[in-house]
Design a protein around this motif. Structure first.
Motif, PDB file in Angstrom:
ATOM      1  N   LYS A  30      88.027 -44.342 -12.514  1.00 35.92           N
ATOM      2  CA  LYS A  30      89.087 -43.026 -12.587  1.00 35.92           C
ATOM      3  C   LYS A  30      89.772 -42.732 -13.821  1.00 35.92           C
ATOM      4  O   LYS A  30      89.755 -43.494 -14.731  1.00 35.92           O
ATOM      5  N   ASN A  38      97.744 -36.236 -19.922  1.00 41.39           N
ATOM      6  CA  ASN A  38      97.265 -37.648 -19.327  1.00 41.39           C
ATOM      7  C   ASN A  38      96.940 -37.804 -18.013  1.00 41.39           C
ATOM      8  O   ASN A  38      97.589 -36.886 -17.128  1.00 41.39           O
ATOM      9  N   TYR A  39      96.060 -38.700 -17.688  1.00 39.23           N
ATOM     10  CA  TYR A  39      95.843 -39.062 -16.407  1.00 39.23           C
ATOM     11  C   TYR A  39      96.381 -40.731 -16.039  1.00 39.23           C
ATOM     12  O   TYR A  39      96.376 -41.638 -17.210  1.00 39.23           O
ATOM     13  N   LYS A  40      96.722 -40.818 -14.807  1.00 40.26           N
ATOM     14  CA  LYS A  40      97.206 -42.382 -14.399  1.00 40.26           C
ATOM     15  C   LYS A  40      96.523 -42.650 -13.197  1.00 40.26           C
ATOM     16  O   LYS A  40      96.938 -41.814 -11.933  1.00 40.26           O
ATOM     17  N   ASN A  41      95.524 -43.530 -13.318  1.00 35.41           N
ATOM     18  CA  ASN A  41      94.865 -43.767 -11.873  1.00 35.41           C
ATOM     19  C   ASN A  41      94.368 -42.656 -11.074  1.00 35.41           C
ATOM     20  O   ASN A  41      94.281 -42.517  -9.929  1.00 35.41           O
ATOM     21  N   LYS A  66      88.903 -45.714 -16.251  1.00 35.78           N
ATOM     22  CA  LYS A  66      89.250 -47.254 -15.968  1.00 35.78           C
ATOM     23  C   LYS A  66      88.868 -47.274 -14.593  1.00 35.78           C
ATOM     24  O   LYS A  66      89.599 -46.720 -13.690  1.00 35.78           O
ATOM     25  N   GLU A 108      91.894 -41.921 -16.778  1.00 37.90           N
ATOM     26  CA  GLU A 108      93.005 -42.587 -17.499  1.00 37.90           C
ATOM     27  C   GLU A 108      93.209 -42.244 -18.932  1.00 37.90           C
ATOM     28  O   GLU A 108      92.217 -42.137 -19.772  1.00 37.90           O
TER      29      GLU A 108
END
Length: 231
Positions: free
Chosen positions: A105, A124-127, A102, A107
Motif C-alpha cells: 500500500k 502523504n499516504y497512510k495505509n 509498505k 505510504e
C-alpha cells in the motif's frame, strides 16, 4: 587369550558402534543444516522479491488494492517511480509518479507530475489512503489548491486558486462533502457565488454574481438537501 580376545572383540564392536553412531549423528546434523539453509534461501528470495527500490510501474500490478511485483504473491515493499499506465487499456495516462509502498500500500510522501499540463501534485499516504496536507501546482508554479485529507477524504478548510494567484474558492469539507459557508471568486477577486452547504448539498440562501457584481442568479428561499423547501 580368550579374555583378551573377548576384550578386543568387545572393544572393536564398541568402536565400530561408536563410529556408526557418530556417522549417523553427523549425517543427521548435515541434513538439518541443509534444511535450514534451504529455508534461509527461500525466505531470502521472497524478501528480496518483495523489496525493490526504484521499481518501475510496469513491474508492478494491483490486486484488490494491494500492489505486487509481477508473478509474485508477496505485497511490494519499497519505492516505485515512472510513468503510469491505465489499468484496463495499458496506455500511458500522461502522469509520472514517485513514492513508497509498505505491505503493498502507498505510504509516506508521493509526488505526481502531469506531462500534458505540467502540474505537480504531492502529499502523504497512510495505509494506502491520502492523509494530511496535499497541494497541486499550476504549470507556472502557482498554487492550484491546498487542503487536508483524513482517511482518504477531503477534510477541513480547502482553498482553490486561479492560475494568476487569485483565490478561486474556499470552504470546509466534512467526511469528503462540503459543509458550511462556501464562497467562489472571479480571477479579479470579485465574488462569483456564495452560500451554505450541508452534507454536500445547498442549504439555505445562495447567490451567483456576474463579472460586474450584479446578481446573475439567486436561489431564493431556502434549500435542504439541494431541494427548495421555502421562499
Amino acid at each position: 587369550m580368550v579374555a583378551n580376545g573377548i576384550y578386543k572383540d568387545v572393544f572393536l564392536i564398541c568402536w565400530r558402534g561408536f563410529d556408526l553412531f557418530t556417522l549417523r549423528e553427523n549425517i543427521h546434523r548435515i541434513m538439518s543444516m541443509k534444511k535450514t539453509l534451504v529455508t534461509f534461501f527461500i525466505v531470502l528470495f521472497f524478501i528480496n522479491a518483495s523489496i525493490g527500490w526504484s521499481e518501475t510501474w510496469d513491474e508492478l500490478e494491483e490486486k484488490e488494492g494491494i500492489y505486487y511485483k509481477k508473478s509474485l504473491d508477496v505485497p511490494f515493499d519499497g519505492e516505485a517511480t515512472g510513468k503510469v499506465f491505465e489499468k484496463f487499456t495499458g496506455k500511458y495516462d500522461g502522469s509520472f509518479e514517485k513514492g513508497s509502498f509498505k505491505k503493498g500500500k502507498k505510504e509516506g510522501l508521493w509526488v505526481y507530475r502531469y506531462d500534458y499540463m505540467e502540474f505537480e501534485h504531492k502529499g502523504n499516504y497512510k495505509n494506502g489512503l491520502k492523509e494530511g496536507s496535499w497541494v497541486l501546482y499550476y504549470y507556472n508554479g502557482k498554487l492550484y489548491f491546498k487542503g487536508n485529507y483524513k482517511n482518504g477524504n477531503h477534510e477541513g478548510i480547502w482553498k482553490y486558486y486561479h492560475n494568476n494567484g487569485q483565490l478561486h474558492s474556499k470552504g470546509k469539507y466534512k467526511n469528503g462533502r462540503r459543509e458550511g459557508y462556501w464562497v467562489a471568486y472571479f480571477n479579479d477577486g470579485n465574488i462569483h457565488e456564495k452560500g451554505e452547504f450541508k452534507n454536500g448539498n445547498r442549504e439555505g440562501h445562495h447567490v451567483t454574481y456576474d463579472t460586474e457584481g450584479i446578481i446573475w442568479k439567486e436561489w431564493t428561499g431556502f434549500y435542504k438537501n439541494d431541494i427548495k423547501i421555502s421562499d
